[in-house]
Design a protein around this motif. Structure first.
Motif, PDB file in Angstrom:
ATOM      1  N   LEU A  28       2.244  -2.879 -12.409  1.00  0.00           N
ATOM      2  CA  LEU A  28       3.549  -3.487 -12.119  1.00  0.00           C
ATOM      3  C   LEU A  28       3.542  -4.148 -10.736  1.00  0.00           C
ATOM      4  N   ALA A  29       2.879  -3.492  -9.776  1.00  0.00           N
ATOM      5  CA  ALA A  29       2.820  -4.039  -8.413  1.00  0.00           C
ATOM      6  C   ALA A  29       2.041  -5.358  -8.410  1.00  0.00           C
ATOM      7  N   ARG A  30       0.973  -5.385  -9.222  1.00  0.00           N
ATOM      8  CA  ARG A  30       0.146  -6.608  -9.280  1.00  0.00           C
ATOM      9  C   ARG A  30       0.989  -7.790  -9.788  1.00  0.00           C
ATOM     10  N   VAL A  31       1.803  -7.531 -10.805  1.00  0.00           N
ATOM     11  CA  VAL A  31       2.655  -8.592 -11.353  1.00  0.00           C
ATOM     12  C   VAL A  31       3.635  -9.093 -10.279  1.00  0.00           C
ATOM     13  N   LEU A  32       4.237  -8.151  -9.534  1.00  0.00           N
ATOM     14  CA  LEU A  32       5.171  -8.570  -8.474  1.00  0.00           C
ATOM     15  C   LEU A  32       4.435  -9.306  -7.360  1.00  0.00           C
ATOM     16  N   GLY A  33       3.169  -8.890  -7.131  1.00  0.00           N
ATOM     17  CA  GLY A  33       2.347  -9.576  -6.130  1.00  0.00           C
ATOM     18  C   GLY A  33       2.109 -11.015  -6.548  1.00  0.00           C
ATOM     19  N   GLU A  34       1.791 -11.212  -7.834  1.00  0.00           N
ATOM     20  CA  GLU A  34       1.527 -12.571  -8.342  1.00  0.00           C
ATOM     21  C   GLU A  34       2.775 -13.449  -8.235  1.00  0.00           C
ATOM     22  N   LYS A  35       3.950 -12.799  -8.361  1.00  0.00           N
ATOM     23  CA  LYS A  35       5.207 -13.566  -8.254  1.00  0.00           C
ATOM     24  C   LYS A  35       5.592 -13.796  -6.794  1.00  0.00           C
ATOM     25  N   GLY A  36       4.816 -13.197  -5.871  1.00  0.00           N
ATOM     26  CA  GLY A  36       5.097 -13.376  -4.442  1.00  0.00           C
ATOM     27  C   GLY A  36       6.225 -12.501  -3.915  1.00  0.00           C
ATOM     28  N   VAL A  37       6.653 -11.523  -4.734  1.00  0.00           N
ATOM     29  CA  VAL A  37       7.746 -10.636  -4.292  1.00  0.00           C
ATOM     30  C   VAL A  37       7.226  -9.608  -3.280  1.00  0.00           C
ATOM     31  N   ILE A  38       5.987  -9.147  -3.476  1.00  0.00           N
ATOM     32  CA  ILE A  38       5.377  -8.193  -2.544  1.00  0.00           C
ATOM     33  C   ILE A  38       3.939  -8.651  -2.254  1.00  0.00           C
ATOM     34  N   VAL A  39       3.352  -8.063  -1.203  1.00  0.00           N
ATOM     35  CA  VAL A  39       1.937  -8.349  -0.929  1.00  0.00           C
ATOM     36  C   VAL A  39       1.131  -7.215  -1.565  1.00  0.00           C
ATOM     37  N   PHE A  40       0.439  -7.547  -2.667  1.00  0.00           N
ATOM     38  CA  PHE A  40      -0.175  -6.500  -3.478  1.00  0.00           C
ATOM     39  C   PHE A  40      -1.142  -5.623  -2.686  1.00  0.00           C
ATOM     40  N   SER A  41      -1.977  -6.221  -1.832  1.00  0.00           N
ATOM     41  CA  SER A  41      -3.003  -5.404  -1.142  1.00  0.00           C
ATOM     42  C   SER A  41      -2.354  -4.355  -0.232  1.00  0.00           C
ATOM     43  N   ASP A  42      -1.221  -4.686   0.393  1.00  0.00           N
ATOM     44  CA  ASP A  42      -0.526  -3.687   1.243  1.00  0.00           C
ATOM     45  C   ASP A  42      -0.046  -2.524   0.381  1.00  0.00           C
ATOM     46  N   VAL A  43       0.556  -2.889  -0.741  1.00  0.00           N
ATOM     47  CA  VAL A  43       1.142  -1.890  -1.629  1.00  0.00           C
ATOM     48  C   VAL A  43       0.058  -1.006  -2.254  1.00  0.00           C
ATOM     49  N   GLU A  44      -1.058  -1.632  -2.603  1.00  0.00           N
ATOM     50  CA  GLU A  44      -2.160  -0.906  -3.242  1.00  0.00           C
ATOM     51  C   GLU A  44      -2.615   0.263  -2.363  1.00  0.00           C
ATOM     52  N   ASP A  45      -2.740  -0.002  -1.061  1.00  0.00           N
ATOM     53  CA  ASP A  45      -3.166   1.062  -0.139  1.00  0.00           C
ATOM     54  C   ASP A  45      -2.161   2.214  -0.121  1.00  0.00           C
ATOM     55  N   VAL A  46      -0.882   1.861  -0.096  1.00  0.00           N
ATOM     56  CA  VAL A  46       0.153   2.904  -0.028  1.00  0.00           C
ATOM     57  C   VAL A  46       0.131   3.742  -1.299  1.00  0.00           C
ATOM     58  N   ILE A  47      -0.002   3.077  -2.445  1.00  0.00           N
ATOM     59  CA  ILE A  47       0.023   3.804  -3.724  1.00  0.00           C
ATOM     60  C   ILE A  47      -1.184   4.738  -3.831  1.00  0.00           C
ATOM     61  N   GLN A  48      -2.337   4.285  -3.338  1.00  0.00           N
ATOM     62  CA  GLN A  48      -3.553   5.076  -3.549  1.00  0.00           C
ATOM     63  C   GLN A  48      -3.823   6.124  -2.475  1.00  0.00           C
ATOM     64  N   LYS A  49      -2.984   6.150  -1.453  1.00  0.00           N
ATOM     65  CA  LYS A  49      -3.154   7.156  -0.398  1.00  0.00           C
ATOM     66  C   LYS A  49      -2.843   8.546  -0.991  1.00  0.00           C
ATOM     67  N   ASN A  50      -3.636   9.555  -0.595  1.00  0.00           N
ATOM     68  CA  ASN A  50      -3.422  10.864  -1.202  1.00  0.00           C
ATOM     69  C   ASN A  50      -2.643  11.839  -0.332  1.00  0.00           C
ATOM     70  N   ASP A  51      -2.728  11.629   0.976  1.00  0.00           N
ATOM     71  CA  ASP A  51      -2.140  12.567   1.904  1.00  0.00           C
ATOM     72  C   ASP A  51      -0.858  11.949   2.461  1.00  0.00           C
ATOM     73  N   ARG A  52       0.292  12.549   2.179  1.00  0.00           N
ATOM     74  CA  ARG A  52       1.527  11.910   2.633  1.00  0.00           C
ATOM     75  C   ARG A  52       2.454  12.928   3.271  1.00  0.00           C
ATOM     76  N   SER A  53       3.078  12.546   4.395  1.00  0.00           N
ATOM     77  CA  SER A  53       4.108  13.403   4.983  1.00  0.00           C
ATOM     78  C   SER A  53       5.372  13.224   4.137  1.00  0.00           C
ATOM     79  N   LEU A  54       6.343  14.112   4.360  1.00  0.00           N
ATOM     80  CA  LEU A  54       7.591  14.018   3.589  1.00  0.00           C
ATOM     81  C   LEU A  54       8.249  12.657   3.838  1.00  0.00           C
ATOM     82  N   ASP A  55       8.188  12.217   5.096  1.00  0.00           N
ATOM     83  CA  ASP A  55       8.780  10.936   5.449  1.00  0.00           C
ATOM     84  C   ASP A  55       8.092   9.781   4.686  1.00  0.00           C
ATOM     85  N   GLU A  56       6.764   9.849   4.634  1.00  0.00           N
ATOM     86  CA  GLU A  56       6.010   8.801   3.918  1.00  0.00           C
ATOM     87  C   GLU A  56       6.320   8.826   2.414  1.00  0.00           C
TER      88      GLU A  56
END
Ligand code: 6MZ
Length: 355
Positions: A28-56
């Motif tokens: 879904l993120a890739r599709v929004l990236g292609e539409k220019g709504v988000i920058v896919f590579s930034d989002v990809e890193d956030v989605i694939q991160k495994n260690d997250r604080s409550l705030d993150e």
């Protein structure tokens, strides 16, 4: 521990948008990236991160909501999440989600929930029972059931701690109107550092007075006054209970309020510093009602089987004890008595494998 996966299980604390498959989110993120709504590579890193604080985690939810909140996607993720739980031998699922309004795409809280219901109706791979058995609106898929997985699904509508009293009340009223399609209660969740208990209390009291069940995220951060006020409200269950003090444990135990335990979530968000000091051990020893749950299996890259394995490894539970623990979850469900009886039969027929 290959016996954990086939074991019947009950899931009572699962947030819809936290339980999305990584693959779906990335697609879904890739599709929004292609539409220019988000920058896919930034989002990809956030989605694939495994260690997250409550705030993150809450920042990630804002991102997830941007990616998922349209009717079609809500329907799709509901279908996938329920399928994933059923394939894991979850026999009863209480799925919670925050009804959302998004005027720019014509979404109201009601139409959001209708998209969820549409998702439940669209499942064909497993049998789904989500309306009360007495309801005339009988479910699709009630075919012979032989060899097919069957899952009971009930819904909880979440109030996000960012909401106003009026908005919380709107959610409760919606829940009351949707009781005939499997809505059984209300959850209070969202960033625990945001919002005041008194803002939500009128809506929660109204819900309780109208016989909806209530579960509260309670003590996910240190907030002694709020924890006491929440316990005095006598919710039907609480989630997390990480920052309880002696007086809170005393109250919780004297009221016998069941606790939804989310091990990976608590460890990853560092609400609990290490699994060996997790309150699961004390509650289990005290025979206090508790249920092992995933919280957000997508966000925390886990499964309910994985959560059970973690409990078995960390607290030395045997096969028989683990099965008894899973079965004891029936009493903590918000299901009708008839469903509880059916669940009892499902566990009884599986029990010879777990003695
Ligand atoms: C508190 C949480 C949560 O409702 O959009 N949520 N609230 N603590 C947690 N522990 C990590 N995990 C999820 O699902 C996502 C929403 O569930 C709540 C948050 O409000 C989040 O935005 P839905 O389906």
């Amino acid at each position: 521990m290959e016996w954990i996966h086939p074991m019947p299980k009950i899931e009572l604390h699962a947030h819809l948008n936290g339980s999305i498959r990584d693959t779906t989110l990335l697609e879904l993120a890739r599709v929004l990236g292609e539409k220019g709504v988000i920058v896919f590579s930034d989002v990809e890193d956030v989605i694939q991160k495994n260690d997250r604080s409550l705030d993150e985690v809450f920042k990630l939810f804002d991102l997830i909501h941007m990616i998922t909140t349209d009717h079609q996607t809500v329907t799709r993720i509901t279908r996938e999440v329920v399928q994933d739980f059923a394939l894991e031998n979850v026999v009863y699922l209480e799925l919670r989600t925050t009804p959302k309004r998004n005027d720019s795409i014509g979404m109201s809280k009601r139409s959001y929930m209708e998209a969820v219901i549409k998702g439940l109706r669209s499942i064909s791979e497993v049998d789904v029972e989500f309306v009360a058995a007495t309801d005339s609106e009988k479910l699709h898929n009630s075919c012979d059931g032989v060899g097919r997985k069957k899952i009971y699904v009930r819904l909880l509508l979440s109030i996000d701690r960012r909401e106003t009293t009026e908005s919380a009340m709107e959610t409760v009223k919606l829940a009351l109107e949707m009781r005939n399609v499997g809505v059984v209660g209300i959850d209070l969740s969202g960033n625990p550092l945001v919002g005041e208990w008194n803002t939500f209390l009128p809506a929660l009291q109204f819900a309780k007075d109208n016989d909806l069940y209530i579960t509260l995220h309670c003590g996910e951060v240190p907030n002694p006054k709020e924890i006491q006020a929440m316990l005095d409200f006598k919710p039907h269950r609480v989630g997390h209970a990480c920052f309880f003090k002696d007086q809170d444990w005393e109250k919780l135990k004297s009221f016998r309020i069941p606790v939804e335990i989310c091990l990976s979530s608590n460890i990853i968000t560092k609400s609990i510093s290490s699994i060996d000091i997790h309150h699961f051990a004390d509650l289990y020893k005290a025979k206090h009602p508790l249920v092992i749950c995933t919280d957000d299996f997508g966000v925390f890259s886990t499964t309910l089987s994985n959560e059970y394995s973690l409990a078995v490894r960390s607290f030395g539970l045997g096969k028989r004890e683990t099965f008894a623990l899973a079965k004891s979850g029936i009493d903590a469900t918000f299901a009708e008595d008839e469903v509880k009886q059916q669940l009892g039969l499902i566990f009884d027929s599986a029990s010879p494998e777990y003695v």
